[in-house]
Design a protein around this motif. Sequence first.
Motif, PDB file in Angstrom:
ATOM      1  N   LEU A   1       0.878  -1.159  -0.068  1.00 37.97           N
ATOM      2  CA  LEU A   1       0.145   0.053  -0.044  1.00 37.97           C
ATOM      3  C   LEU A   1       0.922   1.417   0.037  1.00 37.97           C
ATOM      4  CD1 LEU A   1      -2.938   1.154   0.208  1.00 37.97           C
ATOM      5  CD2 LEU A   1      -2.486   1.178   2.811  1.00 37.97           C
ATOM      6  N   ASN A   2       0.751   2.063  -1.072  1.00 35.71           N
ATOM      7  CA  ASN A   2       1.599   3.328  -1.157  1.00 35.71           C
ATOM      8  C   ASN A   2       0.709   4.633  -1.180  1.00 35.71           C
ATOM      9  OD1 ASN A   2       4.047   4.598  -2.027  1.00 35.71           O
ATOM     10  ND2 ASN A   2       2.732   5.332  -3.642  1.00 35.71           N
ATOM     11  N   HIS A   3       1.411   5.561  -0.461  1.00 36.66           N
ATOM     12  CA  HIS A   3       0.901   6.864  -0.552  1.00 36.66           C
ATOM     13  C   HIS A   3       2.144   7.804  -0.522  1.00 36.66           C
ATOM     14  CE1 HIS A   3      -1.686  10.316  -0.336  1.00 36.66           C
ATOM     15  NE2 HIS A   3      -1.137  10.725   0.960  1.00 36.66           N
ATOM     16  N   ASN A   4       2.492   8.243  -1.580  1.00 35.28           N
ATOM     17  CA  ASN A   4       3.636   9.345  -1.683  1.00 35.28           C
ATOM     18  C   ASN A   4       4.998   8.830  -1.112  1.00 35.28           C
ATOM     19  OD1 ASN A   4       1.860  11.441  -2.891  1.00 35.28           O
ATOM     20  ND2 ASN A   4       1.231  12.191  -0.971  1.00 35.28           N
ATOM     21  N   ASN A   5       5.099   7.458  -1.329  1.00 34.71           N
ATOM     22  CA  ASN A   5       6.266   7.057  -1.128  1.00 34.71           C
ATOM     23  C   ASN A   5       7.364   6.672  -2.309  1.00 34.71           C
ATOM     24  OD1 ASN A   5       7.021   7.065   1.641  1.00 34.71           O
ATOM     25  ND2 ASN A   5       5.337   5.507   2.070  1.00 34.71           N
ATOM     26  N   VAL A   6       7.122   7.132  -3.239  1.00 33.86           N
ATOM     27  CA  VAL A   6       7.781   6.656  -4.732  1.00 33.86           C
ATOM     28  C   VAL A   6       9.315   6.430  -4.399  1.00 33.86           C
ATOM     29  CG1 VAL A   6       8.290   8.865  -5.716  1.00 33.86           C
ATOM     30  CG2 VAL A   6       7.874   6.962  -7.076  1.00 33.86           C
ATOM     31  N   GLU A   7       9.951   7.342  -3.728  1.00 34.35           N
ATOM     32  CA  GLU A   7      11.307   7.242  -3.489  1.00 34.35           C
ATOM     33  C   GLU A   7      11.927   5.975  -2.669  1.00 34.35           C
ATOM     34  OE1 GLU A   7       9.766   9.989   0.291  1.00 34.35           O
ATOM     35  OE2 GLU A   7       9.334   9.229  -1.997  1.00 34.35           O
ATOM     36  N   TYR A   8      10.881   5.457  -1.867  1.00 36.30           N
ATOM     37  CA  TYR A   8      11.267   4.009  -1.411  1.00 36.30           C
ATOM     38  C   TYR A   8      10.927   2.863  -2.108  1.00 36.30           C
ATOM     39  CZ  TYR A   8      12.373   6.824   3.018  1.00 36.30           C
ATOM     40  OH  TYR A   8      12.702   7.433   3.945  1.00 36.30           O
ATOM     41  N   LEU A   9       9.889   2.916  -3.328  1.00 38.43           N
ATOM     42  CA  LEU A   9       9.568   1.948  -3.919  1.00 38.43           C
ATOM     43  C   LEU A   9      10.710   1.148  -4.694  1.00 38.43           C
ATOM     44  CD1 LEU A   9       6.085   3.107  -5.219  1.00 38.43           C
ATOM     45  CD2 LEU A   9       6.524   1.253  -3.647  1.00 38.43           C
ATOM     46  N   PRO A  10      11.712   1.758  -5.409  1.00 43.08           N
ATOM     47  CA  PRO A  10      12.751   0.994  -5.919  1.00 43.08           C
ATOM     48  C   PRO A  10      13.324   0.190  -5.118  1.00 43.08           C
ATOM     49  CG  PRO A  10      13.041   3.493  -6.457  1.00 43.08           C
ATOM     50  CD  PRO A  10      11.982   3.378  -5.510  1.00 43.08           C
ATOM     51  N   ALA A  11      13.706   0.568  -3.695  1.00 40.64           N
ATOM     52  CA  ALA A  11      14.506  -0.459  -2.872  1.00 40.64           C
ATOM     53  C   ALA A  11      13.840  -1.671  -2.265  1.00 40.64           C
ATOM     54  CB  ALA A  11      15.212   0.265  -1.878  1.00 40.64           C
ATOM     55  N   CYS A  12      12.383  -1.028  -2.138  1.00 47.85           N
ATOM     56  CA  CYS A  12      11.363  -2.050  -1.650  1.00 47.85           C
ATOM     57  C   CYS A  12      11.197  -3.386  -2.451  1.00 47.85           C
ATOM     58  CB  CYS A  12      10.173  -1.329  -1.180  1.00 47.85           C
ATOM     59  SG  CYS A  12       8.678  -2.525  -0.673  1.00 47.85           S
ATOM     60  N   LEU A  13      10.954  -2.727  -3.917  1.00 50.24           N
ATOM     61  CA  LEU A  13      10.582  -3.751  -4.602  1.00 50.24           C
ATOM     62  C   LEU A  13      11.817  -4.620  -5.430  1.00 50.24           C
ATOM     63  CD1 LEU A  13       8.092  -1.792  -6.899  1.00 50.24           C
ATOM     64  CD2 LEU A  13       7.544  -3.753  -5.536  1.00 50.24           C
ATOM     65  N   GLN A  14      12.849  -3.999  -5.323  1.00 49.69           N
ATOM     66  CA  GLN A  14      14.041  -4.986  -5.596  1.00 49.69           C
ATOM     67  C   GLN A  14      14.522  -5.768  -4.546  1.00 49.69           C
ATOM     68  OE1 GLN A  14      17.059  -1.770  -6.237  1.00 49.69           O
ATOM     69  NE2 GLN A  14      16.201  -0.936  -8.161  1.00 49.69           N
ATOM     70  N   HIS A  15      14.623  -5.527  -3.289  1.00 50.41           N
ATOM     71  CA  HIS A  15      14.765  -6.435  -2.246  1.00 50.41           C
ATOM     72  C   HIS A  15      13.573  -7.570  -2.201  1.00 50.41           C
ATOM     73  CE1 HIS A  15      17.516  -3.475  -0.509  1.00 50.41           C
ATOM     74  NE2 HIS A  15      17.941  -4.496   0.201  1.00 50.41           N
ATOM     75  N   LEU A  16      12.512  -7.271  -2.352  1.00 49.72           N
ATOM     76  CA  LEU A  16      11.201  -8.069  -2.556  1.00 49.72           C
ATOM     77  C   LEU A  16      11.382  -9.144  -3.575  1.00 49.72           C
ATOM     78  CD1 LEU A  16       8.470  -9.087  -1.634  1.00 49.72           C
ATOM     79  CD2 LEU A  16       7.319  -7.442  -3.197  1.00 49.72           C
TER      80      LEU A  16
END
Length: 315
Positions: free
Chosen positions: A14-29
């Motif tokens: 669930l995302n709300h204005n967190n685009v700067e964290y999404l690359p690391a989150c999705l890569q680790h996932l």
Amino acid sequence: MVLPLNRGLAVIILNHNNVEYLPACLQHLQAALAGIRHEVWLVDNASSDGAPDFVRARFPAVQVIEAPFNGGFSAGNNLALVRLGYGPEDRERPSDFFCVLFLNPDTEVDRTALLRMLLYMDAHPEVGVVGPCMIRPEGTLDRGCKRGEPTPLTSFLHLTGLSRILPHSRLLARYHMGHVPASATADVDSVMGACQLMRGRALKQVGLLDETTFFMYGEDLDHCIRFRRLGWRVVYLGAARVLHHKGAATRKRSGQMIVEFHRAMVAFHRKHYAATLPTFLNLVIYASVWLLGWIKYVLNLLRPPARRYVGSARH
């Protein structure tokens, strides 16, 4: 890894204005999901930072749901749960997934964490929820990853600071299960919604998050209580590690989040405990929660932005 059901694991971010964290989150996932049958869904709660288009371009395997407005944590996750077949009308239909994972975008899952959690769930059929050890960037434990049920007594001991007298006491420090070591595997009252693995069959029985009562904060506690009341165990698994950049989005609206946290405390008490207590005592509890909340709100205004509270605490 071969999971018992044909589609394995569904991950909901669930995302709300967190685009700067999404690359690391999705890569680790992606690394943690290697060898595991899975689907990944991103629910965007009306962000203004272009997150849906970014994810579609950079991570095309992720399925994106765009909410028309920010309905909060419960409503956002429920959008994906309904799409995945966990709505009220689907309760009699067998689950398509062995497990469903709630994951915040400001997390980075250790490469072995999901496998450890899934294997534990598979080996213990009475377990309905598993949560990992959540670590802050500075290396400290995010204490909310193993929680006690916030009864009036437990909440009083926590909010007044009395729990700090004996931080490892089973009674005094139950709010954060201080008696459970960070490395332990233990039954707890609740794990954190920022990374919460639920058995698909149990989730069918328990149902959706309560979006009518909780906008943000309290919904993970409420959900875990509902699992336990139906006989499912909730387990903290210290061997599974997840990095948590807590407050990535909420610190941007720190004052509002303090209000939301204390509103959730009142709503939680009203839902689970108010009927068992006299009206006068309930009024005292509500007044005390709001008084503490407004004191924290004022103190928060005096802090520099990087040190402001996130809901219940500065960290």
